[in-house]
Design an enzyme around this catalytic site. Structure first.
Site, PDB file in Angstrom:
ATOM      1  N   GLY A  53       0.848  -1.188   0.000  1.00  0.00           N
ATOM      2  CA  GLY A  53       0.000   0.000   0.000  1.00  0.00           C
ATOM      3  C   GLY A  53       0.875   1.226   0.000  1.00  0.00           C
ATOM      4  O   GLY A  53       2.075   1.137   0.287  1.00  0.00           O
ATOM      5  N   CYS A  80       5.432  -5.926   1.365  1.00  0.00           N
ATOM      6  CA  CYS A  80       5.747  -4.492   1.310  1.00  0.00           C
ATOM      7  C   CYS A  80       5.122  -3.740   2.502  1.00  0.00           C
ATOM      8  O   CYS A  80       5.569  -3.914   3.621  1.00  0.00           O
ATOM      9  CB  CYS A  80       5.321  -3.931  -0.028  1.00  0.00           C
ATOM     10  SG  CYS A  80       6.202  -2.423  -0.408  1.00  0.00           S
ATOM     11  N   TYR A  81       4.084  -2.935   2.309  1.00  0.00           N
ATOM     12  CA  TYR A  81       3.462  -2.272   3.467  1.00  0.00           C
ATOM     13  C   TYR A  81       3.019  -3.318   4.501  1.00  0.00           C
ATOM     14  O   TYR A  81       3.177  -3.126   5.709  1.00  0.00           O
ATOM     15  CB  TYR A  81       2.253  -1.439   3.019  1.00  0.00           C
ATOM     16  CG  TYR A  81       1.501  -0.797   4.179  1.00  0.00           C
ATOM     17  CD1 TYR A  81       1.990   0.347   4.796  1.00  0.00           C
ATOM     18  CD2 TYR A  81       0.315  -1.361   4.662  1.00  0.00           C
ATOM     19  CE1 TYR A  81       1.325   0.917   5.877  1.00  0.00           C
ATOM     20  CE2 TYR A  81      -0.357  -0.785   5.737  1.00  0.00           C
ATOM     21  CZ  TYR A  81       0.153   0.354   6.333  1.00  0.00           C
ATOM     22  OH  TYR A  81      -0.507   0.918   7.398  1.00  0.00           O
ATOM     23  N   HIS A 166       7.605  -7.583  -4.020  1.00  0.00           N
ATOM     24  CA  HIS A 166       6.281  -7.996  -4.518  1.00  0.00           C
ATOM     25  C   HIS A 166       6.368  -9.317  -5.290  1.00  0.00           C
ATOM     26  O   HIS A 166       6.749  -9.309  -6.465  1.00  0.00           O
ATOM     27  CB  HIS A 166       5.711  -6.913  -5.439  1.00  0.00           C
ATOM     28  CG  HIS A 166       5.324  -5.671  -4.706  1.00  0.00           C
ATOM     29  ND1 HIS A 166       4.081  -5.491  -4.166  1.00  0.00           N
ATOM     30  CD2 HIS A 166       6.032  -4.561  -4.408  1.00  0.00           C
ATOM     31  CE1 HIS A 166       4.025  -4.316  -3.573  1.00  0.00           C
ATOM     32  NE2 HIS A 166       5.205  -3.725  -3.703  1.00  0.00           N
ATOM     33  N   GLU A 168       3.962 -10.956  -6.441  1.00  0.00           N
ATOM     34  CA  GLU A 168       2.841 -11.083  -7.379  1.00  0.00           C
ATOM     35  C   GLU A 168       3.114 -10.482  -8.750  1.00  0.00           C
ATOM     36  O   GLU A 168       2.372 -10.725  -9.691  1.00  0.00           O
ATOM     37  CB  GLU A 168       1.576 -10.452  -6.764  1.00  0.00           C
ATOM     38  CG  GLU A 168       1.599  -8.931  -6.600  1.00  0.00           C
ATOM     39  CD  GLU A 168       2.298  -8.442  -5.327  1.00  0.00           C
ATOM     40  OE1 GLU A 168       3.121  -9.195  -4.782  1.00  0.00           O
ATOM     41  OE2 GLU A 168       2.038  -7.312  -4.890  1.00  0.00           O
ATOM     42  N   ASP A 222     -18.654 -11.639 -21.469  1.00  0.00           N
ATOM     43  CA  ASP A 222     -19.221 -11.678 -20.114  1.00  0.00           C
ATOM     44  C   ASP A 222     -20.715 -11.989 -20.138  1.00  0.00           C
ATOM     45  O   ASP A 222     -21.181 -12.881 -19.417  1.00  0.00           O
ATOM     46  CB  ASP A 222     -18.976 -10.343 -19.387  1.00  0.00           C
ATOM     47  CG  ASP A 222     -17.502 -10.004 -19.312  1.00  0.00           C
ATOM     48  OD1 ASP A 222     -16.683 -10.927 -19.495  1.00  0.00           O
ATOM     49  OD2 ASP A 222     -17.162  -8.828 -19.099  1.00  0.00           O
ATOM     50  N   LYS A 363     -11.474 -11.866 -15.402  1.00  0.00           N
ATOM     51  CA  LYS A 363     -11.717 -12.049 -16.842  1.00  0.00           C
ATOM     52  C   LYS A 363     -11.092 -13.352 -17.372  1.00  0.00           C
ATOM     53  O   LYS A 363     -11.716 -14.063 -18.157  1.00  0.00           O
ATOM     54  CB  LYS A 363     -11.122 -10.856 -17.592  1.00  0.00           C
ATOM     55  CG  LYS A 363     -11.521 -10.774 -19.028  1.00  0.00           C
ATOM     56  CD  LYS A 363     -12.830 -10.052 -19.152  1.00  0.00           C
ATOM     57  CE  LYS A 363     -13.230  -9.840 -20.591  1.00  0.00           C
ATOM     58  NZ  LYS A 363     -14.463  -9.059 -20.687  1.00  0.00           N
TER      59      LYS A 363
END
Ligand code: XMP
Length: 507
Positions: A53, A80-81, A166, A168, A222, A363
């Protein structure tokens, strides 16, 4: 099903943590950082991750989760944060440091648990202003970088971990392996989140609803997948409505009808309202006016259908997980169905409740389901298309000639990108047309014809976009075909404006 909860402290990468975890078949859900301890307990996760964050743990408005969450006896991973929060809460010290952005080499000091089976070092993506100066009692350093001596810390006993980088983002080597180590090895979560399983459980849930369902379908992925899932559950109690507004791509209305009727045997109602739409648009030049007219006309046609084919109890929508999170109405995994009235401009007297079977999904997961359900490849890979259709790709008034040019020229652009193997690599591609004209020579004759603008862009999320550097050979083919096959066109141009300052659509 085993699940991991990700507390969102506002990092732009928070969603990515969930997506990475889901990619290895464990269900992960993003929740606001101030979720209560009781709510977390109810969700019964196998582990909790604190995202990154933008804040500093020492600023007055630093987002703080409930203290009890740190004492839950559940495995925790701070990123991180989240890492700094863990350092701070468990009795360590965070200090302001030189900002570190970009790739650093992480040296692994202890290759157990979180950092097991990763080798001796890896490239890790850093983006932080604070760092751990003193680690909390009972913790040890398991990895460091040149700039951060406590880049990764662990309390093996508590199963609490903090990492300054990170995992991710794709720039971190073996980032998914680090998340896997936490989720599978430390938390012991089982890999049970599959799209086949999702289809079965949503069909079961939807089959319990009473009353008829109305679903507007556009041919986009969708709304198509939402309709197919509901159809699997309740058959012809689902009625799909497709509105042909006369502003669609070449042959699109036929292709969509064929797919629904022939492939899927869905109760499909195609309403040809093209004349109404086009006559309402006559003489209208202003882009916002055109959008407004198309929107209002759509609601009118849709409402008429609902009135004469009802009663309907439900309105189905293809809302996805990121939209749910953004709108701040996330209610957790059970909330496939939410009550809501008067949506999307539909009149209140229709009294419809909302059915959103895709509200837990990203998605790429919807794409997987579409594949499983047998949605044709052609639709899966089709570019996004704006709701107001070609009315925003025609500059000025929508006339029959300009509509015909936009349809034919866009078809050529798409075909040539497909022939060149580029269609799937670009975000959107079309040909726009306005009122400007230019002189050309055809045979020995002078001709005063329209100018077509080819637009092909690369983008990740449509928020920004760059014009695609197409090979000249492809541009040449497009240009030749457009002027040869469309009599009214004399000049072809290629748009080289990025977004910003331009937008993707010209209107
Ligand atoms: P712009 O032109 O704003 O477009 O850069 C960003 C993305 O949004 C699409 N777009 C729309 N989609 N209704 C939609 O459903 C709309 O009114 C609309 N206007 C733009 C556009 O195609 C691009 O992908």
């Amino acid at each position: 099903m085993d699940k991991i909860i990700v507390l969102d402290f506002g990092s732009q990468y928070s969603h990515l943590i969930c997506r990475r975890i889901r990619e290895f078949s464990v269900y992960a859900e993003l929740v606001p950082y101030d979720i209560s301890y009781e709510e977390i307990q109810k969700m019964n996760p196998k582990g909790v991750i604190f995202s990154g964050g933008p804040s500093s743990v020492y600023s007055d408005d630093a987002p703080n989760p409930e203290n009890k969450i740190f004492e839950m006896n559940l495995p925790l991973l701070g990123i991180c944060y989240g890492h700094q929060l863990i350092v701070n809460k468990f009795g360590g010290k965070v200090k302001r440091a030189n900002k570190e952005y970009g790739s650093s080499v992480l040296t692994i000091d202890n290759d157990k648990d979180l950092l097991s089976d990763l080798g001796e070092s890896l490239r890790a993506w850093m983006s932080h202003g604070d760092e751990a100066e003193e680690i909390p009692p009972g913790f040890k350093i398991i990895g460091h970088t040149e700039g951060a001596k406590a880049a990764a810390i662990a309390s093996e006993e508590k199963k609490v971990f903090g990492i300054q980088f990170h995992p991710e983002v794709v720039h971190t080597e073996l980032g998914t392996e680090i998340l896997k180590n936490f989720v599978l090895k430390v938390c012991g979560a089982k890999q049970e989140w599959t799209m086949e399983g999702f289809i079965d459980s949503s069909v079961e849930k939807i089959s319990k609803i009473e009353g008829n369902v109305l679903c507007g379908v556009s041919g986009g992925i969708d709304s198509t997948v939402a309709a197919l899932l509901i159809h699997k559950a309740i058959g012809d109690r689902l009625k799909c409505v497709f509105v042909n507004n006369g502003l669609l791509r070449w042959n699109e209305e036929k292709e969509i009808e064929e797919m629904f009727k022939e492939n899927f045997k869905v109760n499909f109602n195609s309403i040809d309202a093209s004349q109404e739409f086009l006559s309402k648009l006559k003489g209208v030049e202003d882009p916002e006016d055109k959008r407004k007219i198309v929107g209002e006309e759509f609601v009118r046609v849709f409402t008429n259908f609902a009135e004469s084919n009802g009663p309907f109890k439900w309105l189905a929508q293809g809302t996805l997980y990121p939209d749910v999170i953004e709108s701040g109405v996330s209610k957790g995994p059970a909330a496939v169905i939410k009550s809501h009235h008067n949506v999307g401009g539909l009149p209140e007297w229709l009294d419809l409740e909302i059915l959103e079977p895709l509200r837990e999904l990203y998605k790429d997961e919807v794409r997987k389901i579409a594949k499983i359900l047998g949605v044709p490849e052609k639709l899966l890979m089709r570019h996004p298309f704006p709701g107001p259709g070609l009315s925003v790709r025609i500059i000025g008034e929508v006339t029959d000639t300009k509509l015909m040019i936009a349809k034919k020229a866009s078809k050529i652009v798409e075909e040539e990108l497909m022939n060149g193997g580029i269609y799937e690599k670009v975000w959107q591609a079309y040909a726009a047309v306005g009122d400007d004209r230019a002189v050309g020579v055809v045979g020995d004759e002078r001709r005063y014809g329209n100018i077509v603008m080819i637009r092909v862009v690369d983008s990740i999320d449509a928020m920004t976009a760059d014009w695609t550097r197409l090979p000249h050979g492809i541009l040449e083919k497009m240009s030749n075909r457009i002027t040869n096959e469309i009599e009214d066109v004399t000049w072809v141009t290629y748009t080289i404006s990025s977004k910003p300052p331009a937008t993707i659509e010209p209107q």
